[in-house]
Design a protein around this motif. Sequence first.
Motif, PDB file in Angstrom:
ATOM      1  N   HIS A 103      -2.311   3.852  12.926  1.00 25.17           N
ATOM      2  CA  HIS A 103      -1.942   4.942  12.037  1.00 25.17           C
ATOM      3  C   HIS A 103      -2.406   4.635  10.623  1.00 25.17           C
ATOM      4  CE1 HIS A 103       0.769   7.405  14.589  1.00 25.17           C
ATOM      5  NE2 HIS A 103       0.800   6.296  15.300  1.00 25.17           N
ATOM      6  N   CYS A 104      -2.847   5.650   9.933  1.00 27.58           N
ATOM      7  CA  CYS A 104      -3.272   5.534   8.539  1.00 27.58           C
ATOM      8  C   CYS A 104      -2.060   5.203   7.668  1.00 27.58           C
ATOM      9  CB  CYS A 104      -3.906   6.850   8.111  1.00 27.58           C
ATOM     10  SG  CYS A 104      -4.315   6.967   6.371  1.00 27.58           S
ATOM     11  N   ARG A 105      -2.208   4.205   6.783  1.00 27.04           N
ATOM     12  CA  ARG A 105      -1.093   3.823   5.902  1.00 27.04           C
ATOM     13  C   ARG A 105      -0.887   4.836   4.785  1.00 27.04           C
ATOM     14  NH1 ARG A 105       1.044  -1.698   6.693  1.00 27.04           N
ATOM     15  NH2 ARG A 105       2.011  -1.238   4.689  1.00 27.04           N
ATOM     16  N   SER A 106      -1.808   5.764   4.653  1.00 27.49           N
ATOM     17  CA  SER A 106      -1.641   6.781   3.615  1.00 27.49           C
ATOM     18  C   SER A 106      -1.056   8.065   4.200  1.00 27.49           C
ATOM     19  CB  SER A 106      -2.982   7.060   2.941  1.00 27.49           C
ATOM     20  OG  SER A 106      -2.837   8.044   1.947  1.00 27.49           O
ATOM     21  N   CYS A 107      -1.771   8.716   5.136  1.00 27.22           N
ATOM     22  CA  CYS A 107      -1.309  10.009   5.649  1.00 27.22           C
ATOM     23  C   CYS A 107      -0.452   9.876   6.905  1.00 27.22           C
ATOM     24  CB  CYS A 107      -2.500  10.933   5.926  1.00 27.22           C
ATOM     25  SG  CYS A 107      -3.466  10.468   7.378  1.00 27.22           S
ATOM     26  N   ARG A 108      -0.385   8.647   7.469  1.00 24.41           N
ATOM     27  CA  ARG A 108       0.443   8.346   8.651  1.00 24.41           C
ATOM     28  C   ARG A 108      -0.092   8.919   9.951  1.00 24.41           C
ATOM     29  NH1 ARG A 108       3.160   4.146   6.712  1.00 24.41           N
ATOM     30  NH2 ARG A 108       3.585   4.575   4.547  1.00 24.41           N
ATOM     31  N   ILE A 134      -6.506   2.594   6.319  1.00 23.46           N
ATOM     32  CA  ILE A 134      -6.407   4.009   5.956  1.00 23.46           C
ATOM     33  C   ILE A 134      -7.716   4.694   6.347  1.00 23.46           C
ATOM     34  CG2 ILE A 134      -4.822   3.559   4.036  1.00 23.46           C
ATOM     35  CD1 ILE A 134      -7.214   4.212   2.146  1.00 23.46           C
ATOM     36  N   HIS A 135      -7.644   6.007   6.590  1.00 26.64           N
ATOM     37  CA  HIS A 135      -8.872   6.781   6.740  1.00 26.64           C
ATOM     38  C   HIS A 135      -9.726   6.606   5.481  1.00 26.64           C
ATOM     39  CE1 HIS A 135      -6.110   9.367   9.273  1.00 26.64           C
ATOM     40  NE2 HIS A 135      -7.148   9.300  10.082  1.00 26.64           N
ATOM     41  N   ALA A 136     -11.038   6.521   5.647  1.00 28.21           N
ATOM     42  CA  ALA A 136     -11.895   6.518   4.457  1.00 28.21           C
ATOM     43  C   ALA A 136     -11.640   7.772   3.629  1.00 28.21           C
ATOM     44  CB  ALA A 136     -13.369   6.428   4.877  1.00 28.21           C
ATOM     45  N   GLN A 137     -11.340   8.894   4.307  1.00 24.53           N
ATOM     46  CA  GLN A 137     -11.092  10.143   3.573  1.00 24.53           C
ATOM     47  C   GLN A 137      -9.780  10.114   2.796  1.00 24.53           C
ATOM     48  OE1 GLN A 137     -11.803  10.011   6.899  1.00 24.53           O
ATOM     49  NE2 GLN A 137     -12.802  11.898   7.583  1.00 24.53           N
ATOM     50  N   CYS A 138      -8.901   9.174   3.105  1.00 25.40           N
ATOM     51  CA  CYS A 138      -7.614   9.094   2.402  1.00 25.40           C
ATOM     52  C   CYS A 138      -7.681   8.171   1.190  1.00 25.40           C
ATOM     53  CB  CYS A 138      -6.520   8.640   3.356  1.00 25.40           C
ATOM     54  SG  CYS A 138      -6.098   9.900   4.586  1.00 25.40           S
ATOM     55  N   ALA A 139      -8.874   7.669   0.868  1.00 27.94           N
ATOM     56  CA  ALA A 139      -8.988   6.695  -0.219  1.00 27.94           C
ATOM     57  C   ALA A 139      -8.511   7.256  -1.547  1.00 27.94           C
ATOM     58  CB  ALA A 139     -10.438   6.226  -0.342  1.00 27.94           C
ATOM     59  N   PRO A 174     -11.876  14.419   0.938  1.00 30.97           N
ATOM     60  CA  PRO A 174     -10.475  14.148   1.301  1.00 30.97           C
ATOM     61  C   PRO A 174     -10.043  14.897   2.552  1.00 30.97           C
ATOM     62  CG  PRO A 174     -10.676  14.707  -1.030  1.00 30.97           C
ATOM     63  CD  PRO A 174     -12.011  14.968  -0.399  1.00 30.97           C
ATOM     64  N   ARG A 175      -9.226  14.280   3.373  1.00 32.69           N
ATOM     65  CA  ARG A 175      -8.756  14.900   4.615  1.00 32.69           C
ATOM     66  C   ARG A 175      -7.994  16.175   4.372  1.00 32.69           C
ATOM     67  NH1 ARG A 175      -8.326  12.451   9.540  1.00 32.69           N
ATOM     68  NH2 ARG A 175      -6.245  13.127  10.098  1.00 32.69           N
ATOM     69  N   ALA A 176      -7.212  16.201   3.327  1.00 33.55           N
ATOM     70  CA  ALA A 176      -6.401  17.384   3.033  1.00 33.55           C
ATOM     71  C   ALA A 176      -7.257  18.627   2.879  1.00 33.55           C
ATOM     72  CB  ALA A 176      -5.581  17.155   1.761  1.00 33.55           C
TER      73      ALA A 176
HETATM   74 ZN   LIG Z   1      -5.175   9.088   6.430  1.00 31.07          ZN
END
Ligand SMILES: [Zn+2]
Length: 178
Positions: A103-108, A134-139, A174-176
């Motif tokens: 799981h991504c430590r940023s977006c979970r 973390i996802h690279a996109q969540c950087a 970004p993933r969002a």
């Molecule tokens: Zn993420």
Amino acid sequence: MPHIIEPASSGRAKCRSCDKPIAKGELRFGERQPNAFGDGEMTLWFHLPCAAYSRPEPFLELQGTAPPDANLESLAAAAHFGLEHRRVPRLHGAERATSGRAHCRSCRELIGKGEWRLALVFFEEYRFNPGGYIHAQCAREYFETTDLMDRIKHFSAELGDDDLAQIAAALAAPRAAQ
Ligand SMILES: [Zn+2]
Ligand SMILES: [Zn+2]
């Protein structure tokens, strides 16, 4: 004793951050810490860039005592950047996810197998311990910056230009927003 920069007297010490050997004669950073196992002090050795990236506070405490040929300006800038972005010193390279279970430590959310992920480490008890991904996109969300490619190249020296271009694109998307 204060922290130190000096040429490595042998090629046997490994860098505390990247775990690779420090070549004989190469300048190395020695971080002094109280001895965890007894009296006195111990020294944690680092490649200079590894120290600037991973241990910015002790690295900057050293200013003024380094040999003039250490060329510390860009390294000091990297260390300051790590102080200004408190999570950035945790960054320890990039890779494609080898499974789809972390799981991504940023977006979970899960990081899919084959997706680019950034590795995190935490400095605890004189060691760097794996701290997940973390996802690279969540950087941008996690680090509050995407100015990270110099560190990614440093810690993941095996990556080719195509890989680096894909990671740079992921940092910028970004993933969002997907
Ligand atoms: Zn993420
Ligand atoms: Zn190193």
